[in-house]
Design a protein around this motif. Structure first.
Motif, mmCIF file in Angstrom:
data_model
loop_
_atom_site.group_PDB
_atom_site.id
_atom_site.type_symbol
_atom_site.label_atom_id
_atom_site.label_comp_id
_atom_site.label_asym_id
_atom_site.label_seq_id
_atom_site.Cartn_x
_atom_site.Cartn_y
_atom_site.Cartn_z
ATOM 1 N N THR A 1 -0.374 -4.119 -6.051
ATOM 2 C CA THR A 1 -1.808 -4.199 -5.787
ATOM 3 C C THR A 1 -2.530 -4.504 -7.096
ATOM 4 O O THR A 1 -1.987 -4.281 -8.176
ATOM 5 N N ILE B 1 -7.109 2.656 0.073
ATOM 6 C CA ILE B 1 -5.800 2.963 0.666
ATOM 7 C C ILE B 1 -5.818 4.456 0.981
ATOM 8 O O ILE B 1 -5.753 5.297 0.088
ATOM 9 N N HIS C 1 -0.940 -0.462 7.544
ATOM 10 C CA HIS C 1 -1.112 0.700 6.664
ATOM 11 C C HIS C 1 -2.592 1.084 6.657
ATOM 12 O O HIS C 1 -3.461 0.270 6.397
ATOM 13 N N PHE D 1 0.809 -1.218 0.000
ATOM 14 C CA PHE D 1 0.000 0.000 0.000
ATOM 15 C C PHE D 1 0.843 1.269 0.000
ATOM 16 O O PHE D 1 0.295 2.372 -0.095
ATOM 17 N N HIS E 1 -6.199 1.834 6.045
ATOM 18 C CA HIS E 1 -7.070 1.504 4.919
ATOM 19 C C HIS E 1 -8.478 1.209 5.406
ATOM 20 O O HIS E 1 -8.704 0.959 6.593
#
Length: 332
Positions: free
Chosen positions: A53, A105, A161, A45, A163
């Motif tokens: 991704t 994200i 991360h 991410f 999200h």
């Protein structure tokens, strides 16, 4: 003393047992953030790791770089590319796993969490959510969007991360269907939206209010199911992010930013679930805003559900909402 409180929205009881909280000062400890299974230098991410991704669905950019983006969930529970079919397997009913499953994200910065977001970060976030709500509505096979953020291991997150996720379903889950029908019936009986009456009660009670602005109220519900649970509810007749104008988005960002600043000051790196409640696509029309109010639920995961809760559907909450609201308000 312990007491039961009834939630008019969920139509469920919560048992408040403050004596079970033996060490309230522990709640202020700053925990190390959960790193999940993906180590920092291999996080898919992060900025400049976009090739790791699935193909991008949408993005918000500035100065040629993305600030927020949406991709299909690599480990998707649902697929938009298969037909929705209901069949029988001997005596049992089943259907295909049709639906949407996307990952938002929220930031290119691996170490930035929502309590560190500035106004622009939140505008990017809610703008891209709004775009997905509008876009996915074009698929008339979808009846409902579940939009949620799992933060931390105890809330079900597997990556640190920051999200969120979007899951589009071809039917209304039982809980959602019953709740929407209840709000419709309430409006037909009282000619007032249920949430409008709840806000009226909370604003007059005052003790559970953390903050408000011209368009939203932030409060700890009177019958909160979770310790330090909060709701952000629209004062205006807004049923979905798809209806928001720039002023509405700005006001939502302001109060969300204020809350998460207080959240971190009061609780630290505590896991939480955030659920963004839009009106379902199914039966959505110009009259929906009469009975349904856009709202956000944020539920810190300080204590785990155990046998009593699973057996009775009655949550035990160790913090009265008045106490939680006071702690939030005094946090800087």
């Amino acid at each position: 003393m312990s007491e039961f409180r009834y939630c008019k929205l969920a139509r469920e009881w919560t048992l408040f047992a403050p004596e079970r909280l033996k060490r309230p000062k522990d709640l202020n400890n700053k925990k190390d953030i959960y790193l999940g299974e993906i180590i920092h230098d291999k996080c898919p991410f992060d900025l400049e790791r976009e090739e790791f991704t699935p193909h991008e669905i949408a993005r918000v950019s500035q100065d040629g770089k993305w600030k927020c983006r949406v991709v299909p969930n690599l480990y998707n529970a649902l697929s938009i590319d298969i037909p929705f079919q209901s069949t029988r397997d001997s005596f049992f009913e089943k259907s295909s796993g049709f639906g949407a499953h996307e990952v938002v994200i929220e930031t290119p910065n691996h170490d930035k969490q929502i309590w560190n977001y500035d106004f622009n970060d939140l505008i990017n976030y809610f703008t891209i959510l709004q775009s997905r709500v509008i876009n996915l509505k074009n698929d008339d096979r979808l009846a409902y969007l579940s939009i949620f953020k799992n933060q931390g291991e105890d809330a079900g997150a597997s990556m640190s991360h920051s999200h969120s996720q979007i899951m589009g379903l071809p039917f209304l889950p039982k809980k959602i269907k019953e709740n929407v029908e209840y709000q419709k019936e309430y409006f037909e009986t009282h000619n007032r939206a249920l949430f409008d009456d709840i806000l009226y009660e909370e604003l007059n009670y005052e003790k559970n209010i953390i903050a408000q602005n011209s368009e939203f109220v932030l409060y700890c519900p009177y019958a909160s199911q979770f310790a330090f649970e909060v709701k952000i509810v629209s004062k205006k007749k807004l049923a979905s992010l798809s209806e928001f104008n720039k002023s509405d988005l700005s006001a939502l960002c302001d109060i969300t930013k204020e809350y998460f600043s207080k959240f971190y000051a009061a609780l630290g790196d505590i896991s939480f679930n955030m659920i963004i409640n839009n009106a379902p696509y199914k039966d959505y029309d110009v009259n929906t805003k009469n009975y349904f109010r856009f709202n956000i639920e944020i539920k810190p995961r300080i204590y785990k559900e155990a046998g009593f809760e699973q057996n009775t559907d009655i949550n035990i909450n160790v913090i009265l909402p008045e106490t939680a609201a006071k702690i939030y308000k005094e946090s800087r």
